[in-house]
Scaffold this active site. Structure first.
Site, short mmCIF file in Angstrom:
data_model
loop_
_atom_site.label_atom_id
_atom_site.label_comp_id
_atom_site.label_asym_id
_atom_site.label_seq_id
_atom_site.Cartn_x
_atom_site.Cartn_y
_atom_site.Cartn_z
CB VAL A 284 -0.96 0.02 1.22
CG1 VAL A 284 -1.67 1.37 1.32
CG2 VAL A 284 -1.97 -1.10 1.14
CB THR B 223 -7.43 -2.09 7.22
OG1 THR B 223 -7.39 -1.80 5.81
CG2 THR B 223 -8.84 -2.45 7.62
CG PHE C 96 -11.64 1.65 -0.68
CD1 PHE C 96 -12.35 0.85 0.20
CD2 PHE C 96 -11.57 3.01 -0.42
CE1 PHE C 96 -13.00 1.40 1.31
CE2 PHE C 96 -12.22 3.57 0.68
CZ PHE C 96 -12.94 2.76 1.54
CE LYS D 32 -9.90 -1.84 3.40
NZ LYS D 32 -8.54 -1.60 3.04
CG ASN E 76 -12.01 -5.14 2.42
OD1 ASN E 76 -12.28 -4.76 1.29
ND2 ASN E 76 -10.80 -5.05 2.93
CB CYS F 153 -7.65 -7.15 2.42
SG CYS F 153 -6.34 -5.95 2.18
C1 UDX Z 1 -9.39 -6.42 -1.39
C2 UDX Z 1 -10.44 -5.35 -1.68
O1 UDX Z 1 -11.10 -5.66 -2.91
C3 UDX Z 1 -9.79 -3.98 -1.72
O2 UDX Z 1 -10.79 -2.98 -1.93
C4 UDX Z 1 -9.11 -3.76 -0.37
O3 UDX Z 1 -8.56 -2.52 -0.25
C5 UDX Z 1 -8.05 -4.83 -0.16
O4 UDX Z 1 -8.70 -6.10 -0.20
P1 UDX Z 1 -7.51 -7.72 -2.76
O5 UDX Z 1 -7.09 -8.34 -1.46
O6 UDX Z 1 -6.44 -7.22 -3.66
O7 UDX Z 1 -8.48 -6.47 -2.50
O8 UDX Z 1 -8.34 -8.84 -3.53
P2 UDX Z 1 -9.74 -8.95 -4.28
O9 UDX Z 1 -9.57 -8.73 -5.72
O10 UDX Z 1 -10.79 -8.19 -3.59
O11 UDX Z 1 -10.01 -10.53 -4.07
C6 UDX Z 1 -10.00 -11.10 -2.77
C7 UDX Z 1 -10.22 -12.59 -2.85
O12 UDX Z 1 -11.55 -12.89 -3.24
C8 UDX Z 1 -9.32 -13.33 -3.83
O13 UDX Z 1 -8.87 -14.53 -3.24
C9 UDX Z 1 -10.23 -13.63 -5.00
O14 UDX Z 1 -9.82 -14.77 -5.72
C10 UDX Z 1 -11.55 -13.85 -4.29
N1 UDX Z 1 -12.72 -13.61 -5.13
C11 UDX Z 1 -12.96 -12.36 -5.63
C12 UDX Z 1 -13.63 -14.65 -5.38
O15 UDX Z 1 -13.45 -15.78 -4.93
N2 UDX Z 1 -14.74 -14.36 -6.14
C13 UDX Z 1 -15.00 -13.14 -6.64
O16 UDX Z 1 -16.03 -12.99 -7.32
C14 UDX Z 1 -14.07 -12.09 -6.39
#
Ligand code: UDX
Length: 425
Positions: free
Chosen positions: A15, A121, A145, A199, A203, A255
């Site tokens: 970040v 966070t 985010f 936040k 999430n 996260c």
């Molecule tokens: C997340 C939040 O989206 C972001 O706003 C915050 O600031 C940090 O946490 P990130 O951890 O980069 O971001 O991942 P994200 O793309 O949100 O996916 C999280 C997890 O959910 C992944 O393991 C992904 O594979 C899973 N996922 C996501 C699913 O299983 N199905 C979906 O439809 C979307």
């Protein structure tokens, strides 16, 4: 034109580095401090220690404005807005560990020339307790985010900018707002506690969507519906939306698991039992067990079986393996007596530290050599391009595919003689 406000960044992890590079790109001098000298050295050489698309170019292009240091005084002398970007990992109880933030407060002191701008966070109430402790220092909550893999784009084109401040830090909050003006984003100006909650609640809600669709998937499997079709039909309703309805092996990353747990714990600390989040976490756990169940359904006991895991990163376009489903699956499969071999195009090195050399393969085909089954855990595009009908099938001992992301061409695989198990279809 007035000179742009210099920016301080404390903690140059994922970040912090994205924040530093993007503010530099917007024309600010950025003084970014980390306590790890090796990391600072790497960054000073213009190298980027994480895989984040677009970030190396940004760091290189703005090297004149990016000042990496281990010295907090250099940051304090040159900047007043101090973006706090240290991590807040979970403790054993599920509460967030705030020790790194404590250390930042100790090093920053209590000067009323400076404001701590919290990007990390934190539990709701953290800002208030920091203000009680350091009443001279200004305090602004400005949660991030950013999604890994698209963090630079997310920073430059935010869905919203949240700025939380209480009355005595109003002037600092206005200066933080001004930084984001060029981005032309929707601004949510609110109090500190609400910003902190925005936040965590965002999430937790996204994780809820994922666990919800995973349960729909599990029920669809038994009732003959196809979750991909169901999600497509649901997502067209604007009140629901198409995003975060991808069924799979469950959410991971640095996260979601941490923040959902932290919000549940935070509620629990006030005496409130957050039933929905308890279920969201449980469904996510069961999804991994279900994946292993699909292997057992076809192979029986997994003792001595060779299982290939394709993908280690918690999602594509990152080398982050924190709370990655692949690692949990690898551990559980080994517990069942299976031999696990894994491959990831980018994250193999990080996984090596955790799984050891013997389990990491140099290519997908090497991981698939002699495998009794393959589990697709991360939807890296190159896995779709593999020669499934030819090279892959010839290498595997049993042509069993558990597609944990509904990512592969189900019909083509079945036509080629594979046993295909997807999620919810
Ligand atoms: C997340 C939040 O989206 C972001 O706003 C915050 O600031 C940090 O946490 P990130 O951890 O980069 O971001 O991942 P994200 O793309 O949100 O996916 C999280 C997890 O959910 C992944 O393991 C992904 O594979 C899973 N996922 C996501 C699913 O299983 N199905 C979906 O439809 C979307």
């Amino acid at each position: 034109m007035p000179e742009k406000e210099p920016i301080g960044v404390i903690g140059v992890g994922w970040v912090g580095l994205v924040t530093a590079a993007c503010f530099a790109e917007l024309g600010h001098e950025v003084y970014a401090r980390d306590i790890v000298p090796e990391k600072v050295e790497v960054l000073r050489r213009g190298e980027v220690p994480i895989h984040e698309p677009g970030l190396p170019d940004l760091v290189r292009a703005n090297s004149q404005r990016l000042h990496f240091t281990t010295d907090i005084d250099e940051v304090l002398q040159n900047t007043q807005l101090l973006f706090c970007c240290v991590d807040t990992p979970p403790t054993y109880s599920g509460d967030a560990d705030l020790s790194r933030i404590e250390a930042v407060l100790d090093s920053v002191g209590n000067s009323d020339d400076h404001a701590l701008v919290m990007k990390s966070t934190v539990p709701v109430g953290t800002g208030r307790s920091i203000r009680r402790r350091s009443d001279g220092l200004g305090y602004v909550s400005n949660p991030e985010f950013l999604q890994e893999g698209s963090a630079v784009r997310d920073f430059m084109h935010p869905t919203r900018v949240v700025v939380g401040a209480d009355d005595d830090s109003g002037e600092f909050a206005e200066r933080v707002e001004a930084l984001y003006e060029p981005l032309d984003a929707e601004l949510v100006r609110t109090d500190v506690a609400s910003a902190e909650m925005i936040k965590l609640a965002s999430n937790a809600f996204l994780a809820t969507k994922i666990s919800f669709i995973n349960e729909i998937a599990n029920v669809s499997e038994d009732l003959g519906a196809d979750v991909e079709e169901v999600a497509r039909g649901m997502g067209l309703d604007e009140r629901i939306g198409p995003k975060f309805l991808q069924a799979g092996v469950g959410y991971g990353g640095s996260c979601f698991p941490k923040d959902v747990q932290a919000l549940k714990q935070l509620a629990g600390n006030t005496g409130y039992h957050f039933q929905l989040l308890t279920a969201v976490i449980e469904v996510n756990e069961l999804q991994k067990r279900r994946t292993i169940g699909k292997l057992q359904k076809h192979l029986g006991s997994l003792v001595g079986r060779q299982i290939a895991l394709l993908g280690v990163a918690f999602k594509p376009n990152t080398d982050d393996v924190r709370e990655a489903t692949s690692l949990v699956l690898a551990g559980r499969l080994q517990g069942e007596g299976a031999q696990v071999r894994v491959y990831d195009p980018i994250a193999s090195e990080r996984a090596r530290e955790i799984l050891g050399d013997a389990r990491i393969c140099d290519s997908a085909l090497a991981a698939l050599d002699g495998a009794d089954a393959v589990v697709l855990v991360t939807e890296w595009p190159e896995f779709r391009e593999l020669d499934w009908e030819g090279g892959v099938k010839a290498r595997m001992r049993t042509p069993l595919v558990v597609d944990g992301r509904n990512f592969l061409d189900r019909e083509a695989l079945r036509d080629a003689g594979f046993t295909y198990e997807g999620v919810g279809r």
